[in-house]
Design a protein around this motif. Sequence first.
Motif, PDB file in Angstrom:
ATOM      1  N   CYS A  46     -36.912   5.689 -23.755  1.00 57.81           N
ATOM      2  CA  CYS A  46     -36.087   6.569 -22.922  1.00 57.81           C
ATOM      3  C   CYS A  46     -36.112   8.008 -23.440  1.00 57.81           C
ATOM      4  O   CYS A  46     -36.130   8.951 -22.647  1.00 57.81           O
ATOM      5  N   LEU A  47     -36.082   8.172 -24.741  1.00 52.75           N
ATOM      6  CA  LEU A  47     -36.067   9.514 -25.318  1.00 52.75           C
ATOM      7  C   LEU A  47     -37.309  10.309 -24.944  1.00 52.75           C
ATOM      8  O   LEU A  47     -37.273  11.534 -24.875  1.00 52.75           O
ATOM      9  N   TYR A  58     -27.561   8.336 -12.723  1.00 49.99           N
ATOM     10  CA  TYR A  58     -27.585   7.238 -11.748  1.00 49.99           C
ATOM     11  C   TYR A  58     -26.739   6.062 -12.255  1.00 49.99           C
ATOM     12  O   TYR A  58     -25.934   5.497 -11.520  1.00 49.99           O
ATOM     13  N   ALA A  59     -26.941   5.694 -13.516  1.00 49.11           N
ATOM     14  CA  ALA A  59     -26.220   4.555 -14.086  1.00 49.11           C
ATOM     15  C   ALA A  59     -24.721   4.797 -14.093  1.00 49.11           C
ATOM     16  O   ALA A  59     -23.940   3.891 -13.759  1.00 49.11           O
ATOM     17  N   GLU A  64     -23.505   0.999 -13.504  1.00 51.56           N
ATOM     18  CA  GLU A  64     -24.416   0.006 -14.067  1.00 51.56           C
ATOM     19  C   GLU A  64     -23.835  -0.470 -15.390  1.00 51.56           C
ATOM     20  O   GLU A  64     -23.628   0.315 -16.301  1.00 51.56           O
ATOM     21  N   ARG A  65     -23.557  -1.744 -15.491  1.00 54.88           N
ATOM     22  CA  ARG A  65     -22.864  -2.269 -16.668  1.00 54.88           C
ATOM     23  C   ARG A  65     -23.775  -3.003 -17.635  1.00 54.88           C
ATOM     24  O   ARG A  65     -23.335  -3.371 -18.720  1.00 54.88           O
ATOM     25  N   TRP A  69     -29.888   2.375 -19.886  1.00 52.06           N
ATOM     26  CA  TRP A  69     -30.101   3.354 -18.811  1.00 52.06           C
ATOM     27  C   TRP A  69     -29.977   4.739 -19.418  1.00 52.06           C
ATOM     28  O   TRP A  69     -28.988   5.030 -20.107  1.00 52.06           O
ATOM     29  N   GLY A  70     -30.933   5.579 -19.210  1.00 52.79           N
ATOM     30  CA  GLY A  70     -30.877   6.940 -19.714  1.00 52.79           C
ATOM     31  C   GLY A  70     -30.766   7.029 -21.224  1.00 52.79           C
ATOM     32  O   GLY A  70     -30.214   7.973 -21.755  1.00 52.79           O
TER      33      GLY A  70
END
Length: 83
Positions: A46-47, A58-59, A64-65, A69-70
């Motif tokens: 992700c980084l 978005y999450a 988003e649980r 994400w991100g």
Amino acid sequence: MLSKTTDDATPTATPSWQEQALCAQTGPEFFFPEPGGSVNEAKQLCLACEGRTACLEYALANDERFGVWGGLSEKERLRLRRR
């Protein structure tokens, strides 16, 4: 990749960042590990991803649980929401 649907189960357009995201080149198990599994490799990927900020937004916007994400885990996103 997850795709969002409307109430009538019609798929909505995939956000452009998802199509070019580095996670699109790996399997979902990488970002959604079994309980107790490590998320370190997913966070490293992700980084390096240009879509990281859009993914995190978005999450957070879609609650988003699960998964990474991100660049953030479930617990990290929960702490961020609480601030």
